[in-house]
Design an enzyme around this catalytic site. Structure first.
Site, PDB file in Angstrom:
ATOM      1  N   ILE A   7       3.973 -11.368 -32.648  1.00 40.99           N
ATOM      2  CA  ILE A   7       2.720 -12.135 -32.770  1.00 40.99           C
ATOM      3  C   ILE A   7       2.463 -12.928 -31.493  1.00 40.99           C
ATOM      4  CG2 ILE A   7       1.459 -13.862 -34.141  1.00 40.99           C
ATOM      5  CD1 ILE A   7       3.236 -13.262 -36.497  1.00 40.99           C
ATOM      6  N   ASP A  60       2.285 -16.418 -21.079  1.00 38.79           N
ATOM      7  CA  ASP A  60       0.841 -16.528 -20.877  1.00 38.79           C
ATOM      8  C   ASP A  60       0.328 -15.087 -20.801  1.00 38.79           C
ATOM      9  OD1 ASP A  60      -1.755 -16.765 -19.941  1.00 38.79           O
ATOM     10  OD2 ASP A  60      -1.292 -18.523 -18.709  1.00 38.79           O
ATOM     11  N   ASN A  87      -3.222 -11.836 -31.322  1.00 43.13           N
ATOM     12  CA  ASN A  87      -3.940 -12.985 -31.871  1.00 43.13           C
ATOM     13  C   ASN A  87      -4.279 -14.029 -30.804  1.00 43.13           C
ATOM     14  OD1 ASN A  87      -4.520 -15.164 -34.022  1.00 43.13           O
ATOM     15  ND2 ASN A  87      -2.728 -15.981 -32.923  1.00 43.13           N
ATOM     16  N   TYR A 153     -17.910 -15.898 -25.038  1.00 41.65           N
ATOM     17  CA  TYR A 153     -16.925 -15.768 -26.132  1.00 41.65           C
ATOM     18  C   TYR A 153     -17.303 -14.570 -27.012  1.00 41.65           C
ATOM     19  CZ  TYR A 153     -14.040 -16.583 -30.218  1.00 41.65           C
ATOM     20  OH  TYR A 153     -13.137 -16.410 -31.248  1.00 41.65           O
ATOM     21  N   LYS A 157     -15.223 -11.024 -27.783  1.00 40.28           N
ATOM     22  CA  LYS A 157     -14.858 -10.521 -29.112  1.00 40.28           C
ATOM     23  C   LYS A 157     -15.553  -9.197 -29.418  1.00 40.28           C
ATOM     24  CE  LYS A 157     -11.750 -13.518 -30.262  1.00 40.28           C
ATOM     25  NZ  LYS A 157     -10.343 -13.131 -30.471  1.00 40.28           N
TER      26      LYS A 157
HETATM   27  P1  NDP Z   1      -5.697 -21.958 -32.170  1.00 35.06           P
HETATM   28  O1  NDP Z   1      -6.259 -22.648 -30.987  1.00 35.06           O
HETATM   29  O2  NDP Z   1      -5.261 -22.763 -33.332  1.00 35.06           O
HETATM   30  O3  NDP Z   1      -4.501 -21.004 -31.720  1.00 35.06           O
HETATM   31  C1  NDP Z   1      -4.634 -20.176 -30.577  1.00 35.06           C
HETATM   32  C2  NDP Z   1      -3.289 -19.634 -30.185  1.00 35.06           C
HETATM   33  O4  NDP Z   1      -3.451 -18.792 -29.032  1.00 35.06           O
HETATM   34  C3  NDP Z   1      -2.305 -20.716 -29.824  1.00 35.06           C
HETATM   35  O5  NDP Z   1      -1.050 -20.381 -30.358  1.00 35.06           O
HETATM   36  C4  NDP Z   1      -2.271 -20.675 -28.307  1.00 35.06           C
HETATM   37  O6  NDP Z   1      -0.970 -21.043 -27.880  1.00 35.06           O
HETATM   38  C5  NDP Z   1      -2.499 -19.187 -28.063  1.00 35.06           C
HETATM   39  N1  NDP Z   1      -2.971 -18.884 -26.711  1.00 35.06           N
HETATM   40  C6  NDP Z   1      -4.114 -19.310 -26.117  1.00 35.06           C
HETATM   41  N2  NDP Z   1      -4.156 -18.874 -24.852  1.00 35.06           N
HETATM   42  C7  NDP Z   1      -3.021 -18.157 -24.640  1.00 35.06           C
HETATM   43  C8  NDP Z   1      -2.483 -17.471 -23.538  1.00 35.06           C
HETATM   44  N3  NDP Z   1      -3.128 -17.407 -22.357  1.00 35.06           N
HETATM   45  N4  NDP Z   1      -1.281 -16.846 -23.664  1.00 35.06           N
HETATM   46  C9  NDP Z   1      -0.624 -16.911 -24.839  1.00 35.06           C
HETATM   47  N5  NDP Z   1      -1.072 -17.535 -25.925  1.00 35.06           N
HETATM   48  C10 NDP Z   1      -2.261 -18.158 -25.819  1.00 35.06           C
HETATM   49  O7  NDP Z   1      -6.845 -20.926 -32.615  1.00 35.06           O
HETATM   50  P2  NDP Z   1      -6.921 -19.876 -33.833  1.00 35.06           P
HETATM   51  O8  NDP Z   1      -5.641 -19.731 -34.522  1.00 35.06           O
HETATM   52  O9  NDP Z   1      -8.123 -20.218 -34.597  1.00 35.06           O
HETATM   53  O10 NDP Z   1      -7.250 -18.558 -32.993  1.00 35.06           O
HETATM   54  C11 NDP Z   1      -6.459 -17.396 -33.005  1.00 35.06           C
HETATM   55  C12 NDP Z   1      -7.345 -16.210 -32.715  1.00 35.06           C
HETATM   56  O11 NDP Z   1      -8.348 -16.109 -33.721  1.00 35.06           O
HETATM   57  C13 NDP Z   1      -8.100 -16.283 -31.394  1.00 35.06           C
HETATM   58  O12 NDP Z   1      -8.139 -14.989 -30.831  1.00 35.06           O
HETATM   59  C14 NDP Z   1      -9.508 -16.715 -31.807  1.00 35.06           C
HETATM   60  O13 NDP Z   1     -10.475 -16.288 -30.898  1.00 35.06           O
HETATM   61  C15 NDP Z   1      -9.628 -15.996 -33.128  1.00 35.06           C
HETATM   62  N6  NDP Z   1     -10.603 -16.513 -34.093  1.00 35.06           N
HETATM   63  C16 NDP Z   1     -10.605 -17.825 -34.508  1.00 35.06           C
HETATM   64  C17 NDP Z   1     -11.519 -18.242 -35.462  1.00 35.06           C
HETATM   65  C18 NDP Z   1     -11.599 -19.649 -35.915  1.00 35.06           C
HETATM   66  O14 NDP Z   1     -12.664 -20.060 -36.441  1.00 35.06           O
HETATM   67  N7  NDP Z   1     -10.558 -20.453 -35.815  1.00 35.06           N
HETATM   68  C19 NDP Z   1     -12.450 -17.287 -36.083  1.00 35.06           C
HETATM   69  C20 NDP Z   1     -12.360 -15.961 -35.572  1.00 35.06           C
HETATM   70  C21 NDP Z   1     -11.461 -15.592 -34.639  1.00 35.06           C
HETATM   71  P3  NDP Z   1      -0.598 -21.825 -26.540  1.00 35.06           P
HETATM   72  O15 NDP Z   1      -1.688 -22.825 -26.300  1.00 35.06           O
HETATM   73  O16 NDP Z   1       0.737 -22.424 -26.864  1.00 35.06           O
HETATM   74  O17 NDP Z   1      -0.511 -20.757 -25.512  1.00 35.06           O
HETATM   75  C1  8X3 Z   2     -14.467 -18.075 -33.912  1.00 43.01           C
HETATM   76  C2  8X3 Z   2     -15.575 -18.226 -34.891  1.00 43.01           C
HETATM   77  O1  8X3 Z   2     -18.041 -18.773 -35.155  1.00 43.01           O
HETATM   78  O2  8X3 Z   2     -16.758 -20.162 -33.636  1.00 43.01           O
HETATM   79  O3  8X3 Z   2     -14.322 -16.779 -33.483  1.00 43.01           O
HETATM   80  O4  8X3 Z   2     -17.362 -17.937 -33.018  1.00 43.01           O
HETATM   81  S1  8X3 Z   2     -16.997 -18.765 -34.107  1.00 43.01           S
END
Ligand code: NDP
Ligand code: 8X3
Length: 252
Positions: A7, A60, A87, A153, A157
């Site tokens: 993950i 990263d 993710n 963004y 996606k």
């Molecule tokens: P969070 O910000 O809670 O978690 C994001 C995770 O991604 C963190 O663990 C962060 O870890 C990691 N991350 C960010 N940049 C990097 C990088 N360069 N390398 C490695 N890890 C990275 O957000 P969500 O859990 O909500 O988001 C997870 C996924 O779901 C994303 O792809 C987001 O676009 C998508 N998403 C989110 C939605 C929402 O409403 N929350 C809806 C739809 C999709 P760290 O900072 O430690 O690197």
């Molecule tokens: C994250 C959901 O609606 O902020 O992908 O784009 S939204």
């Protein structure tokens, strides 16, 4: 059967909740993110709680050579990855295209698109060698429709949407499942990151309706891995009851 699950973005939000649900179900986990302390403490906690094996990797995903290095150097017994969950991702900023910030654009495209590709590039050969595997890409409702100020963004996606379809087609002959999960609004660190740490602004995003939680999305992710061998969910859009798509949310 015990599986190895990899993950990315496992230090928060969906990734962290997904670690928990796979561990609860007895699976071993490779967990990657940039924040080393977070993934180390998550690994320790999960090992204690569920007695599974967890390998934390500080990574990263934007750094192609670091990604290659991390997977090249996996201990042999960790190379039999059954499920990859792409993710790691973020939104940075919410501006009209004419006001957009180049650093934000680079961050989103480098993480959400190129990072997903770099990780997949390393894991796909390991799956091909095993003649099986499951790649789950976390897209978004933002990959289905574009909303005002969502521009880059949403583009990132939409790219995940296209790449998932492309992977599914190209990997057909290798028996590798490919699934996109496209969630709507869920309260995680996502909006805080988008608004550069502004917690108040982040909170407002979820006012007036009940958004999904990270655990809700983790359950869906887990579910897609529990189907019989001959079934594959290709694309799954999931939102809270109050949300129809990227644009329409019913707020009280
Ligand atoms: P969070 O910000 O809670 O978690 C994001 C995770 O991604 C963190 O663990 C962060 O870890 C990691 N991350 C960010 N940049 C990097 C990088 N360069 N390398 C490695 N890890 C990275 O957000 P969500 O859990 O909500 O988001 C997870 C996924 O779901 C994303 O792809 C987001 O676009 C998508 N998403 C989110 C939605 C929402 O409403 N929350 C809806 C739809 C999709 P760290 O900072 O430690 O690197
Ligand atoms: C994250 C959901 O609606 O902020 O992908 O784009 S939204």
């Amino acid at each position: 059967m015990k599986k190895i699950i990899c993950i990315t973005g496992a230090s928060a939000g969906f990734g962290k909740a997904t670690v928990e649900i796979f561990a609860q179900n007895g699976h071993d986990l490779i967990i990657a993110a940039r924040r080393k302390d977070k993934i180390k403490s998550i690994a320790n906690e999960i090992i204690q709680k569920y007695k599974v094996n967890v390998l934390p990797i500080e990574l990263d995903v934007r750094n192609q050579s670091a990604v290659k290095n991390a997977f090249d150097n996996l201990p042999e017994n960790w190379k039999k990855i059954d499920v990859l969950i792409n993710n790691a991702g973020l939104a940075s900023g919410l501006d009209k295209i004419q006001d957009g910030n180049i650093d934000d654009w680079e961050k989103m495209l480098d993480t959400n698109v190129k990072g997903l590709l770099y990780v997949s590039k390393e894991v796909i050969p390991l799956m091909i060698a095993q003649k099986k595997g499951h790649i789950i890409n976390i897209g978004s409702t933002a990959g289905k429709e574009v909303y005002q100020k969502g521009n880059v963004y949403c583009a990132s996606k939409h790219a995940v949407d296209a790449l998932t379809k492309g992977m599914r087609i190209d990997l057909l002959e290798h028996g590798i499942k490919v699934t996109q999960i496209a969630p709507g609004a869920a309260e995680t660190e996502f909006s805080e990151v988008r608004f550069y740490g502004d917690k108040e602004k982040a909170k407002n995003v979820y006012q007036g309706f009940k958004p999904m939680s990270a655990e809700d999305v983790a359950e869906i992710i887990y579910y897609t891995t529990t189907l019989p061998e001959h079934l594959c969910i290709n694309d799954l859009v999931v939102t809270s009851l109050a949300q129809a798509n990227s644009v329409y949310i019913h707020r009280e």
